[in-house]
Design a protein around this motif. Sequence first.
Motif, PDB file in Angstrom:
ATOM      1  N   PRO A 175       1.010  -1.106  -0.186  1.00 33.28           N
ATOM      2  CA  PRO A 175       0.018  -0.050   0.016  1.00 33.28           C
ATOM      3  C   PRO A 175       0.779   1.304   0.009  1.00 33.28           C
ATOM      4  O   PRO A 175       2.152   1.278   0.539  1.00 33.28           O
ATOM      5  CB  PRO A 175      -0.811   0.020   1.422  1.00 33.28           C
ATOM      6  N   THR A 176       0.241   2.331  -0.305  1.00 29.61           N
ATOM      7  CA  THR A 176       1.128   3.972  -0.592  1.00 29.61           C
ATOM      8  C   THR A 176       1.364   4.107   0.856  1.00 29.61           C
ATOM      9  O   THR A 176       0.504   3.995   1.652  1.00 29.61           O
ATOM     10  CB  THR A 176       0.285   4.579  -1.243  1.00 29.61           C
TER      11      THR A 176
ATOM     12  N   SER B  96     -11.284  -4.623  -2.702  1.00 24.72           N
ATOM     13  CA  SER B  96     -10.169  -3.652  -2.578  1.00 24.72           C
ATOM     14  C   SER B  96      -8.855  -4.192  -2.654  1.00 24.72           C
ATOM     15  O   SER B  96      -8.444  -5.327  -2.533  1.00 24.72           O
ATOM     16  CB  SER B  96     -10.246  -3.361  -0.786  1.00 24.72           C
ATOM     17  N   GLN B  97      -7.915  -3.151  -3.411  1.00 27.28           N
ATOM     18  CA  GLN B  97      -6.694  -3.547  -3.880  1.00 27.28           C
ATOM     19  C   GLN B  97      -5.629  -2.648  -3.285  1.00 27.28           C
ATOM     20  O   GLN B  97      -6.261  -1.393  -3.313  1.00 27.28           O
ATOM     21  CB  GLN B  97      -6.602  -3.929  -5.360  1.00 27.28           C
ATOM     22  N   PRO B  98      -4.369  -2.831  -3.423  1.00 27.96           N
ATOM     23  CA  PRO B  98      -3.729  -1.632  -2.835  1.00 27.96           C
ATOM     24  C   PRO B  98      -3.181  -0.410  -3.557  1.00 27.96           C
ATOM     25  O   PRO B  98      -2.748   0.441  -3.141  1.00 27.96           O
ATOM     26  CB  PRO B  98      -2.232  -2.408  -2.173  1.00 27.96           C
TER      27      PRO B  98
ATOM     28  N   ARG C 226      -9.334   4.709   0.834  1.00 19.26           N
ATOM     29  CA  ARG C 226      -8.022   3.809   1.283  1.00 19.26           C
ATOM     30  C   ARG C 226      -8.425   2.416   1.358  1.00 19.26           C
ATOM     31  O   ARG C 226      -9.528   1.918   0.982  1.00 19.26           O
ATOM     32  CB  ARG C 226      -8.328   4.263   2.881  1.00 19.26           C
ATOM     33  N   HIS C 227      -7.373   1.947   0.956  1.00 24.49           N
ATOM     34  CA  HIS C 227      -7.047   0.214   0.818  1.00 24.49           C
ATOM     35  C   HIS C 227      -7.268  -0.426   2.227  1.00 24.49           C
ATOM     36  O   HIS C 227      -6.717  -0.009   3.112  1.00 24.49           O
ATOM     37  CB  HIS C 227      -6.105  -0.299   0.119  1.00 24.49           C
TER      38      HIS C 227
ATOM     39  N   ASP D 241      -7.229  -4.560   3.790  1.00 27.04           N
ATOM     40  CA  ASP D 241      -7.030  -5.798   3.187  1.00 27.04           C
ATOM     41  C   ASP D 241      -8.316  -6.802   3.314  1.00 27.04           C
ATOM     42  O   ASP D 241      -8.985  -6.716   4.320  1.00 27.04           O
ATOM     43  CB  ASP D 241      -5.848  -6.430   4.001  1.00 27.04           C
TER      44      ASP D 241
ATOM     45  N   GLN E 116       3.825   4.449  -5.928  1.00 26.55           N
ATOM     46  CA  GLN E 116       2.976   3.605  -6.797  1.00 26.55           C
ATOM     47  C   GLN E 116       2.798   3.834  -8.403  1.00 26.55           C
ATOM     48  O   GLN E 116       2.226   2.968  -9.175  1.00 26.55           O
ATOM     49  CB  GLN E 116       1.782   3.059  -6.270  1.00 26.55           C
TER      50      GLN E 116
END
Length: 374
Positions: free
Chosen positions: A29-30, A235-237, A254-255, A257, A290
């Motif tokens: 994730p960022t 959801s993906q990062p 926001r991601h 998990d 990213q």
Amino acid sequence: MTRVIPPQIQMTTKDETVSSPPQYRAPAPTKEPLEYADLAIIDLSKANTPEARAKLATEVTQAMKTHGFFYVINHGYTADQTNDIFSIANLTFDVVSQSEKALYMSKSNEIYEGYKPRRTWLIDGEVQDQVEHYNMNRHLYDRAHPQALRPFLPVIEDFALHNHHNIVHPILRLLALGLELPEEALVEKHNFASQGHTSVRFMKYHPRSSEEELKTRNVWLKGHTDFGSITILWSQPVGGLQILSLDGKWRWVRHIDNALVVNAGDALEFLCGGYYPSTRHRVVQPPADQRDIPRLGVFYFVMPNDDTALAPFEESPVLQREGIARLCNPENAPTMEAWRKGRTASYGKVELKKGAEKGVEEEIVNGVVVKHYN
């Protein structure tokens, strides 16, 4: 009650066991300090009693009316199962050759099925998109699929069934309760076995040139609304998704998990008389840490049955108290099929006209004004 499908992913065909797909490793994730939207988190495992559903319905209603987006957790898939789906999604783009992809491209601009290649949609000026996707109707075996995907069709079918029965239908029941309607009111218009185009979609956004970023002000997909009823994003990062908040500011999503991101679309706004507005969102260049990473997405795009007239539930006590915000006159309400075909045929292909609102462009689809947000 609707039959509940067990959330089981089985790496098998009818006749034999197959190996797992090449495993996809999700990027980190960022770490950039972004301004995130404050979205509600709905625990779907709590929707197991009438009292719990009534409480959750209040939370979902509030989320839909303030942001139009919310997260779902405890949706019945493990992290390993979710990673398997992302691995299958990734091989759809990385393993299948361009020549084979061409064989499975959609044959109609009114139906999202098969591959959509990069550089199909006009983003801004002469810049076209850099996103490809593979769209599969929930009736998975109605058409052929690329060879690399065929061993995993049972997995994708289980995934579609799980999304529809164990996620979509419970959410639709909560939305119906929010309108003080019978719990099955919206479920009945979203029958898995009926004709329609509720779909699993795998999508990959590819990085663009700095020249294209400059020309489009870093916008990868203009602000828009989805044309179905609700959209399920797994959801993906890799960042990029933003929503337009009530104060007019774009904020990042926001991601989380193994969570889902859920938003309202046009069909829900039609059916619910504007009580659940279709959500304005866009995709922009990912954060700085990213920017060179492709953005892989897994979606379940939900639409009512094709023959559903997109007219409000006028019997809703809530709508009778608060009023109905109509998108069109009742006698002109399109069917889901007509609305779907109109939106898909025009998206990214027609010249948009400047709207009355600042930064808004418009087009007319089936007599209804459709807005695009810059």
